[in-house]
Design a protein around this motif. Structure first.
Motif, PDB file in Angstrom:
ATOM      1  N   UNK A   1       6.263  -6.718  -5.983  1.00 32.02           N
ATOM      2  CA  UNK A   1       8.272  -6.855  -5.714  1.00 32.02           C
ATOM      3  C   UNK A   1       7.951  -6.050  -7.031  1.00 32.02           C
ATOM      4  N   UNK A   2       9.401  -6.008  -7.133  1.00 32.26           N
ATOM      5  CA  UNK A   2      10.471  -5.190  -7.995  1.00 32.26           C
ATOM      6  C   UNK A   2      11.192  -3.979  -7.420  1.00 32.26           C
ATOM      7  N   UNK A   3      10.394  -4.374  -6.039  1.00 34.74           N
ATOM      8  CA  UNK A   3      11.181  -2.230  -6.188  1.00 34.74           C
ATOM      9  C   UNK A   3      11.030  -1.429  -6.456  1.00 34.74           C
ATOM     10  N   UNK A   4      11.581  -0.489  -6.910  1.00 32.97           N
ATOM     11  CA  UNK A   4      11.084   0.827  -7.588  1.00 32.97           C
ATOM     12  C   UNK A   4      11.377   0.742  -9.169  1.00 32.97           C
ATOM     13  N   UNK A   5      11.996   0.035 -10.103  1.00 31.01           N
ATOM     14  CA  UNK A   5      11.743  -0.367 -10.911  1.00 31.01           C
ATOM     15  C   UNK A   5      10.037  -1.953 -10.911  1.00 31.01           C
ATOM     16  N   UNK A   6      10.066  -2.243 -10.431  1.00 32.17           N
ATOM     17  CA  UNK A   6       8.728  -2.786 -10.165  1.00 32.17           C
ATOM     18  C   UNK A   6       7.497  -1.988 -10.133  1.00 32.17           C
ATOM     19  N   UNK A   7       7.725  -1.096  -9.045  1.00 29.34           N
ATOM     20  CA  UNK A   7       6.751   0.153  -9.760  1.00 29.34           C
ATOM     21  C   UNK A   7       5.944   1.076 -10.207  1.00 29.34           C
ATOM     22  N   UNK A   8       7.152   1.285 -11.180  1.00 31.57           N
ATOM     23  CA  UNK A   8       7.043   1.729 -12.520  1.00 31.57           C
ATOM     24  C   UNK A   8       6.206   0.867 -13.665  1.00 31.57           C
TER      25      UNK A   8
ATOM     26  N   UNK B   1      -0.130   0.225  -4.397  1.00 35.95           N
ATOM     27  CA  UNK B   1       0.409   1.555  -4.341  1.00 35.95           C
ATOM     28  C   UNK B   1       2.357   1.576  -3.801  1.00 35.95           C
ATOM     29  N   UNK B   2       3.008   1.725  -4.444  1.00 34.40           N
ATOM     30  CA  UNK B   2       4.354   1.295  -4.125  1.00 34.40           C
ATOM     31  C   UNK B   2       5.241   1.311  -2.825  1.00 34.40           C
ATOM     32  N   UNK B   3       4.533   2.389  -1.684  1.00 32.63           N
ATOM     33  CA  UNK B   3       4.661   2.544  -0.271  1.00 32.63           C
ATOM     34  C   UNK B   3       4.351   1.229   0.477  1.00 32.63           C
ATOM     35  N   UNK B   4       3.063   1.622   0.701  1.00 26.71           N
ATOM     36  CA  UNK B   4       1.859   0.130   0.762  1.00 26.71           C
ATOM     37  C   UNK B   4       0.982  -0.010   0.427  1.00 26.71           C
ATOM     38  N   UNK B   5       0.920  -1.829   0.097  1.00 28.09           N
ATOM     39  CA  UNK B   5       0.077  -2.431  -1.175  1.00 28.09           C
ATOM     40  C   UNK B   5      -1.267  -1.981   0.065  1.00 28.09           C
ATOM     41  N   UNK B   6      -2.343  -2.746  -0.937  1.00 25.80           N
ATOM     42  CA  UNK B   6      -3.289  -3.185  -0.036  1.00 25.80           C
ATOM     43  C   UNK B   6      -4.856  -3.737  -0.767  1.00 25.80           C
ATOM     44  N   UNK B   7      -5.742  -4.204  -0.041  1.00 24.53           N
ATOM     45  CA  UNK B   7      -6.825  -4.387  -0.524  1.00 24.53           C
ATOM     46  C   UNK B   7      -7.965  -3.853  -0.487  1.00 24.53           C
TER      47      UNK B   7
END
Length: 333
Positions: free
Chosen positions: A191-198, A44-50
């Motif tokens: 990682x990667x910020x917005x680019x990583x999310x995309x 999730x770009x706002x909050x990664x989780x497991x």
């Protein structure tokens, strides 16, 4: 992780430049959450989780904490609802029992030295890994298995004191590789910020289309141990790897067949002299059934037989059973 012994022997932790604060939540419920039973890695770009099930009625979530947040902000089920709702939306709070809420700092570190004299470091005292591939406790157990049989051998005189030098020589590079893999997975998630999310949004849903990717992701094989006095590399690919704990034709596991000492795993029945020599040296023999998982393991490793150490690591493998039996007589040399 805050080992007093480590500081007393003069060892220091090398920081591998990973530091993240995560929330860990355990909830118990007898309700059916209707979820896939494997581990969910949420990019999730706002909050990664497991998310994972860790018992018959117990479930665990891990969420990356945002700046300014602490575990106290999520001390109740109502506060947690926005985070766990994708998995528990159909289940009311009266069917959920909050067991634990804690904050952990995930770090990647490894001690510069694991031994001073007769004092050894293992587990979290020797290495810290982020939990993204679930190998923290596994690495500590492998440390203990690697060291304990060597200590026993030195104490009873069956191994020379130099055998203890192989503990750090074998385990440190392996732990470093596993930490590296965990860092790769963690950075791929976060990682990667917005680019990583995309990139994750575009690539991850299509990864299963890549040839061999599914098999690679599901494969739990770890790297082999480094060459040492107790890992003899050759044309075979098996030296330093773990012997699979398969079920034999009589329904027993390899662990039960080989016991606590050395073992000889072979694709064909040894000659009487080789069998006698192996047994005199205290090694148990396991003959792999044709077509079995164990037989396939030997074949893929380009070997007809393998010497298996008490920690289930392959000491040496090859095509000549007689040579392997003779090698059992002086494993540290």
């Amino acid at each position: 992780a805050n080992s007093l012994v480590r500081s007393r022997i003069g060892a220091t932790m090398r920081d591998l430049r990973f530091n993240q604060r995560w929330l860990v939540v355990d909830v118990a419920t007898t309700a059916d959450l209707g979820q896939w039973e494997g581990v969910h890695q949420v990019c999730n770009p706002n909050r990664a989780g497991t998310f994972m099930q860790i018992g018959d009625t117990r479930y665990r979530w891990e969420f990356r904490l945002l700046p300014g947040e602490t575990a106290d902000d999520f001390a109740t089920l109502s506060a947690l609802r926005p985070l766990i709702a994708p998995w528990t939306g159909r289940v009311g709070d009266d069917h959920l029992e909050l067991i634990r809420v804690a904050e952990y700092t995930f770090r990647a570190r490894i001690a510069d030295t694991w031994r001073r004299g007769n004092t050894f470091l293992l587990g979290d005292a020797a290495h810290l890994t982020p939990p993204f591939i679930g190998q923290g406790m596994g690495a500590g157990l492998r440390d203990a298995m690697n060291l304990s049989w060597k200590l026993a051998g030195v104490l009873d005189g069956s191994l020379p004191p130099a055998a203890l030098d192989t503990y750090e020589q074998e385990r440190k590079p392996h732990a470093r590789k596993m930490i590296g893999l965990a860092l790769t997975v963690g950075r791929a998630m976060t990682a990667g910020g917005r680019a990583g999310d995309l990139l994750r949004r575009a690539v991850v849903p299509r990864m299963h289309l890549l040839p061999g990717m599914r098999r690679k992701v599901m494969d739990s094989t770890t790297p082999p141990l480094s060459r040492s006095r107790l890992v003899h590399t050759s044309r075979s690919r098996l030296a330093g790897t773990l012997c699979p704990n398969t079920v034999t034709a009589d329904g027993r596991r390899i662990d039960d067949v080989l016991g606590d000492g050395f073992g000889l795993v072979t694709a064909r029945e040894p000659e009487a002299a080789d069998r006698l020599l192996a047994e005199q040296l205290g090694a148990r023999i396991c003959v792999a059934e044709p077509g079995s998982e164990l037989s396939t393991w030997l074949h893929r490793g380009r070997a007809d037989a393998a010497i298996v150490r008490p920690d289930r690591t392959v000491l040496q493998a090859g095509a000549d059973v007689s040579i392997l039996c003779q090698a059992l007589g002086s494993p540290a040399h």
